[in-house]
Design a protein around this motif. Structure first.
Motif, PDB file in Angstrom:
ATOM      1  N   LYS A   4      35.835  29.991  42.028  1.00 21.26           N
ATOM      2  CA  LYS A   4      35.445  31.126  41.204  1.00 21.26           C
ATOM      3  C   LYS A   4      35.896  30.883  39.769  1.00 21.26           C
ATOM      4  O   LYS A   4      37.051  30.562  39.525  1.00 21.26           O
ATOM      5  CB  LYS A   4      36.099  32.393  41.758  1.00 21.26           C
ATOM      6  CG  LYS A   4      35.577  33.669  41.179  1.00 21.26           C
ATOM      7  CD  LYS A   4      36.185  34.839  41.913  1.00 21.26           C
ATOM      8  CE  LYS A   4      35.587  36.125  41.450  1.00 21.26           C
ATOM      9  NZ  LYS A   4      36.162  37.259  42.164  1.00 21.26           N
ATOM     10  N   GLU A   6      36.918  32.369  36.520  1.00 19.79           N
ATOM     11  CA  GLU A   6      37.431  33.702  36.193  1.00 19.79           C
ATOM     12  C   GLU A   6      38.481  33.642  35.091  1.00 19.79           C
ATOM     13  O   GLU A   6      39.272  32.713  35.011  1.00 19.79           O
ATOM     14  CB  GLU A   6      38.039  34.294  37.459  1.00 19.79           C
ATOM     15  CG  GLU A   6      38.541  35.688  37.340  1.00 19.79           C
ATOM     16  CD  GLU A   6      38.994  36.244  38.688  1.00 19.79           C
ATOM     17  OE1 GLU A   6      39.039  37.470  38.800  1.00 19.79           O
ATOM     18  OE2 GLU A   6      39.307  35.475  39.607  1.00 19.79           O
ATOM     19  N   ASP A   8      41.277  36.473  33.321  1.00 20.61           N
ATOM     20  CA  ASP A   8      41.830  37.819  33.440  1.00 20.61           C
ATOM     21  C   ASP A   8      43.018  37.946  32.495  1.00 20.61           C
ATOM     22  O   ASP A   8      43.901  37.093  32.467  1.00 20.61           O
ATOM     23  CB  ASP A   8      42.268  38.103  34.878  1.00 20.61           C
ATOM     24  CG  ASP A   8      42.497  39.588  35.105  1.00 20.61           C
ATOM     25  OD1 ASP A   8      41.589  40.383  34.809  1.00 20.61           O
ATOM     26  OD2 ASP A   8      43.585  39.953  35.572  1.00 20.61           O
ATOM     27  N   HIS A  13      38.409  41.170  31.740  1.00 23.31           N
ATOM     28  CA  HIS A  13      38.179  40.390  32.952  1.00 23.31           C
ATOM     29  C   HIS A  13      36.793  39.767  32.793  1.00 23.31           C
ATOM     30  O   HIS A  13      35.825  40.468  32.489  1.00 23.31           O
ATOM     31  CB  HIS A  13      38.234  41.275  34.201  1.00 23.31           C
ATOM     32  CG  HIS A  13      38.055  40.505  35.455  1.00 23.31           C
ATOM     33  ND1 HIS A  13      36.905  40.520  36.170  1.00 23.31           N
ATOM     34  CD2 HIS A  13      38.901  39.658  36.099  1.00 23.31           C
ATOM     35  CE1 HIS A  13      37.026  39.738  37.208  1.00 23.31           C
ATOM     36  NE2 HIS A  13      38.231  39.194  37.190  1.00 23.31           N
ATOM     37  N   ILE A  15      34.012  36.893  34.599  1.00 24.91           N
ATOM     38  CA  ILE A  15      33.617  35.981  35.663  1.00 24.91           C
ATOM     39  C   ILE A  15      32.250  35.403  35.301  1.00 24.91           C
ATOM     40  O   ILE A  15      31.524  35.965  34.483  1.00 24.91           O
ATOM     41  CB  ILE A  15      33.553  36.662  37.045  1.00 24.91           C
ATOM     42  CG1 ILE A  15      32.533  37.812  37.054  1.00 24.91           C
ATOM     43  CG2 ILE A  15      34.919  37.139  37.488  1.00 24.91           C
ATOM     44  CD1 ILE A  15      32.225  38.344  38.436  1.00 24.91           C
ATOM     45  N   ASP A  17      28.609  34.583  36.794  1.00 26.54           N
ATOM     46  CA  ASP A  17      27.810  34.979  37.947  1.00 26.54           C
ATOM     47  C   ASP A  17      26.811  33.891  38.340  1.00 26.54           C
ATOM     48  O   ASP A  17      26.744  32.831  37.717  1.00 26.54           O
ATOM     49  CB  ASP A  17      27.140  36.339  37.711  1.00 26.54           C
ATOM     50  CG  ASP A  17      25.938  36.303  36.793  1.00 26.54           C
ATOM     51  OD1 ASP A  17      25.568  35.229  36.282  1.00 26.54           O
ATOM     52  OD2 ASP A  17      25.339  37.372  36.578  1.00 26.54           O
TER      53      ASP A  17
END
Length: 128
Positions: A4, A6, A8, A13, A15, A17
């Motif tokens: 993933k 990511e 944070d 946050h 990500i 997709d």
């Protein structure tokens, strides 16, 4: 299983997709959205876009966190026209402030939207 992608922080946050968009959620926080935060976000985008142009869908609907002047300056200095950023914002104060900053800098690859659907439509219709 894929790793993933990511990011944070106390401010955001992010990500990546399945479409390759970076989904950026601005948190409702009292943390300062400063120069260092902006640098880290840009590093994340650059390191995870494989050297290619990228698209960001930023959701600022649940937040009143506003970047500092230094953070905006960094964004405008390092923002490349080949990348696209759609910002979803429903709060009138945020719309006015962000809209003023984008208009003042004549930024054409970053737009404000009142709905996520409109933002996604613009991002998907924009060629990279």
């Amino acid at each position: 299983m894929k790793n993933k992608v990511e990011f944070d922080s106390p401010v955001a946050h992010i990500i990546k997709d399945e479409r390759g968009f970076f989904l950026f959620t601005l948190k409702d926080t009292t943390s300062v959205y400063d120069l260092e935060e902006t640098r880290q976000q840009f590093d994340f985008f650059i390191n995870n876009s494989n050297g290619k142009p990228y698209k960001v869908l930023m959701d600022a609907t649940g937040s009143f966190t506003f970047p500092t002047e230094e953070a905006f300056e960094y964004f405008f200095e390092h923002n490349k026209e080949v990348n696209k950023t759609a910002i979803v914002v429903t709060s009138l104060p945020m719309q006015l402030l962000m809209g003023h900053m984008l208009k003042h800098e004549r930024t054409t690859n970053t737009k404000l939207f009142k709905s996520r659907d409109e933002a996604v439509e613009w991002l998907t219709s924009s060629l990279l």
